[in-house]
Motif scaffolding. Structure first.
Motif, short mmCIF file in Angstrom:
data_model
loop_
_atom_site.label_atom_id
_atom_site.label_comp_id
_atom_site.label_asym_id
_atom_site.label_seq_id
_atom_site.Cartn_x
_atom_site.Cartn_y
_atom_site.Cartn_z
N ALA A 111 0.83 -1.21 0.00
CA ALA A 111 0.00 0.00 0.00
C ALA A 111 0.87 1.26 0.00
N ASN A 112 0.36 2.32 -0.63
CA ASN A 112 1.05 3.61 -0.68
C ASN A 112 0.41 4.60 0.30
N LEU A 113 1.23 5.53 0.77
CA LEU A 113 0.74 6.76 1.40
C LEU A 113 -0.17 6.54 2.60
N TYR A 114 0.14 5.55 3.44
CA TYR A 114 -0.61 5.42 4.68
C TYR A 114 0.21 5.87 5.88
N SER A 115 1.55 5.87 5.75
CA SER A 115 2.38 6.13 6.94
C SER A 115 2.72 7.60 7.08
N LEU A 116 3.03 7.98 8.32
CA LEU A 116 3.47 9.35 8.61
C LEU A 116 4.71 9.70 7.79
N LEU B 187 -4.02 -3.77 12.47
CA LEU B 187 -4.79 -2.52 12.45
C LEU B 187 -4.87 -1.98 11.02
N ASP B 188 -6.07 -1.50 10.66
CA ASP B 188 -6.30 -0.96 9.31
C ASP B 188 -5.39 0.24 9.06
N LYS B 189 -4.56 0.13 7.97
CA LYS B 189 -3.59 1.20 7.67
C LYS B 189 -4.26 2.52 7.32
N TYR B 190 -5.49 2.46 6.81
CA TYR B 190 -6.19 3.70 6.44
C TYR B 190 -7.40 3.93 7.35
N GLY B 191 -7.47 3.23 8.49
CA GLY B 191 -8.62 3.34 9.38
C GLY B 191 -8.57 4.59 10.26
N GLU B 193 -8.21 5.00 13.54
CA GLU B 193 -7.14 5.13 14.53
C GLU B 193 -5.81 5.51 13.88
N ALA B 194 -5.51 4.92 12.73
CA ALA B 194 -4.26 5.25 12.04
C ALA B 194 -4.24 6.73 11.65
N LEU B 195 -5.37 7.22 11.14
CA LEU B 195 -5.44 8.64 10.76
C LEU B 195 -5.29 9.52 12.01
N LEU B 196 -5.96 9.12 13.10
CA LEU B 196 -5.87 9.90 14.35
C LEU B 196 -4.43 10.02 14.82
#
Lengths: 231, 231
Positions: A111-116, B187-191, B193-196
């Motif tokens: 996956a792309n562009l999910y991490s800080l 944990l969902d990478k785009y969920g 909690e990850a966004l938070l």
């Protein structure tokens, strides 16, 4: 800041740390991770281009560009060309470096562009591009009025240092993220490779610290007067 | 830096970002991670104290301490006490925050001190302690000679900003490291909690940016004159 410290010795330390950071990241990707390749069945070799181009390209070229006014015994106009050219090279190498991360992800089904790290990385390269274009237009061609240049100069320097520090911080996140993935897959947490990656990150941070110190330190008197006249 | 910008509006933005960062990290550990506990069978609740004390304790208290000279309409001597007290609180809360990370690791059988985050975290708290003791001895009690104070002041300010930026960067590494562990566990990478977590990290970085800008901005004229006399 009125630190009363000459820039010259700090720029020497910066050059050395930049060379060491480049060597360390090369040792990591070549000796521990199998080397670099643009196209390969082993997609990790594509990924390996990413840390090398970010450290050697974006950060070392960008850092050297920042201190070019303090480190080179050249005429102001030549130093401006070096500053512009090195930052241009840093920007291009940084864009290619980011592209290789996407290429590795896409060819590996990651996956792309999910991490800080990825979010901040995109932020850094966009801000770097905006800063370069603004600098080109205001200070090089066609050039702003003297009032616009005088107003812009401290903000150009401050924003440039901010983007540079953010780039160093984002690279540090990248080292930690990659090493965490490798350790989750079984790499020894206290082994040689883990220590190498952590030390490479620390040398990169120290390079950033000495670049900022060099930028804040006093330029040689003649160069400072030259700078002021040529705003 | 001669930015010609008044500090006051920047300090307001800093306060707001500090409150938002604190709320976001609390929402994360309480609503998504089960809350905080000093002793618990669920060791994650012990860990949860760590990000809260680092963000609210070390970083928000430390940031507010840095800008206290620019943000408070008080006499110089009172502002110095606030500066010293807030940094002292930041240091103590930071030490307890780091202790909870070790407590969580030790009670869960997790290795200590292998990651870049932990190395830099130890570095930050040691440098923070040295900086606080140096400031106490030179500027508070017994106090250095006027020459020593005048020489020390720009270095005290620069080193303090360096340690603060390193603390913000190290916290950012912590957010990424913890989230990477959680995502590796499913944990969902785009969920949500990850966004938070990523947005909490970005607000923490923005807090750091506005603290540094506030520190570089112009103090009110009366306060600046006061500062100069009272070095």
């Amino acid at each position: 800041m009125g630190l009363g410290v000459p820039a010259f010795p700090l720029t020497i330390v910066s050059h050395v740390l930049g060379v060491v950071a480049t060597i360390l990241v090369l040792v990591w990707v070549v000796n521990f991770r199998g080397g670099l390749a643009w196209d390969a069945d082993n997609k990790q070799l594509i990924f390996n281009i990413h840390p090398f181009l970010i450290v050697f390209g974006l950060i070392v070229h960008g850092g050297e560009a920042i201190i070019s006014y303090k480190s080179l015994p050249l005429k102001k106009e030549v130093k401006k060309l070096v500053h512009l050219g090195l930052h241009g090279a840093a920007l291009v190498l940084g864009i290619i470096g980011i592209y290789t991360a996407f290429k590795y992800h896409n060819e590996s089904g990651i996956a792309n562009l999910y991490s800080l790290h990825s979010w901040l990385g995109i932020g850094v390269i966009v801000l770097y591009g905006i800063q370069w274009i603004y600098g080109f237009v205001i200070f090089f061609y066609p050039g702003g009025t003297p009032d616009v240049r005088r107003f812009s100069l401290p903000w150009h320097a401050l924003f440039g240092l901010f983007v540079f520090v953010l780039a160093v911080g984002t690279a540090t996140l990248g080292f930690l993220e990659k090493l965490t993935f490798l350790e989750s897959s079984g790499l020894d947490k206290y082994g040689t490779e883990a220590l190498l990656v952590n030390f490479t990150a620390i040398v990169t941070i120290l390079f950033g610290v000495f670049i900022v110190l060099s930028a804040l330190a006093d330029a040689p008197a003649a160069a400072a007067a030259d700078d002021y006249e040529a705003i």
